[in-house]
Motif scaffolding. Structure first.
Motif, PDB file in Angstrom:
ATOM      1  N   UNK A  84      34.977  51.491  52.582  1.00 36.83           N
ATOM      2  CA  UNK A  84      35.476  50.495  51.641  1.00 36.83           C
ATOM      3  C   UNK A  84      34.615  50.468  50.386  1.00 36.83           C
ATOM      4  N   UNK A  85      35.268  50.581  49.233  1.00 37.38           N
ATOM      5  CA  UNK A  85      34.626  50.336  47.940  1.00 37.38           C
ATOM      6  C   UNK A  85      35.047  48.944  47.494  1.00 37.38           C
ATOM      7  N   UNK A  86      34.096  48.034  47.380  1.00 39.76           N
ATOM      8  CA  UNK A  86      34.408  46.637  47.091  1.00 39.76           C
ATOM      9  C   UNK A  86      33.755  46.192  45.789  1.00 39.76           C
ATOM     10  N   UNK A  87      34.524  45.481  44.968  1.00 35.37           N
ATOM     11  CA  UNK A  87      33.934  44.893  43.778  1.00 35.37           C
ATOM     12  C   UNK A  87      34.586  43.546  43.508  1.00 35.37           C
ATOM     13  N   UNK A  88      33.881  42.715  42.759  1.00 37.16           N
ATOM     14  CA  UNK A  88      34.355  41.357  42.488  1.00 37.16           C
ATOM     15  C   UNK A  88      34.848  41.244  41.047  1.00 37.16           C
TER      16      UNK A  88
END
Length: 213
Positions: free
Chosen positions: A66-70
């Motif tokens: 998973x590549x997660x960003x806000x």
């Protein structure tokens, strides 16, 4: 005697050159804009809601990268640029891992980003591997902090307020552990947005380091 001394000097020189070449190769194999954590960081459970109204918790991370960003859907620049770059690079990056590779867009603006808004926003990028999600701040704050990211609430009463947030992208392994962080280049006068070419170059180097640990 002199011949033996010559052999010793040549051997020493060869050793020095070999060490230098090895160190140089190690430097070349280091990701330029990514940080790999010495040890995977386990994530505590969390409860978010995705763009389809379904629960997103720690179990949703299992069995996938998973590549997660806000960010938030009203973001004028960093968020749409980052999401577009990640969505475009996802097919190529996915070939480098055995498990599926997903992209998580975590909205830190639940006041405006309900499920319908998130669904419209994510669908605009036409990438089935991108998932939008949000929650109340009681869930968002600790989860975002766990990822090594941040955001700050605005105190304004205006409807078109901005939200300060990280521009980095966290990498989570199929065991639901935080293992690396991809950072945008920080250059004066330019938006801190992930460099997609550097991401493509750093991603396999990050995987190599993770496999070596």
């Amino acid at each position: 005697m002199f011949r033996n001394l010559t052999y010793v000097l040549l051997s020493a020189a060869a050793l020095v050159v070999g060490v230098m070449l090895y160190q140089l190769s190690q430097m070349n194999n280091e990701p330029k804009l990514a940080l790999v954590y010495p040890q995977p960081r386990a994530l505590a459970d969390f409860n978010l809601t995705d763009q389809h109204g379904e629960l997103v918790n720690r179990e949703r991370l299992y069995g996938q990268w998973t590549l997660a960003f806000v960010g938030y859907t009203s973001c004028p620049d960093i968020c749409p640029l980052t999401l577009a770059k990640l969505a475009g690079a996802q097919p190529e990056l996915a070939t480098l891992v055995k498990q599926p590779l997903k992209i998580w867009f975590i909205s830190v603006d639940p006041k405006r980003d309900n499920t319908e808004q998130l669904n419209r926003y994510v669908n605009y990028f036409d990438q089935s591997n991108v998932l939008g999600m949000t929650a109340g701040h009681d869930q968002l704050f600790p989860f975002v902090r766990q990822l090594g990211l941040m955001y700050a609430l605005s105190s304004t009463t205006a409807e078109d307020y901005l939200v300060d947030h990280s521009a980095s992208v966290a990498l989570i392994n199929p065991q639901g552990q935080l293992v690396a962080m991809f950072k945008p280049p920080m250059q004066q006068g330019e938006l801190p947005v992930i460099n997609v070419e550097q991401l493509r170059a750093d991603f396999p180097l990050v995987l190599n380091k993770l496999n070596a640990n």
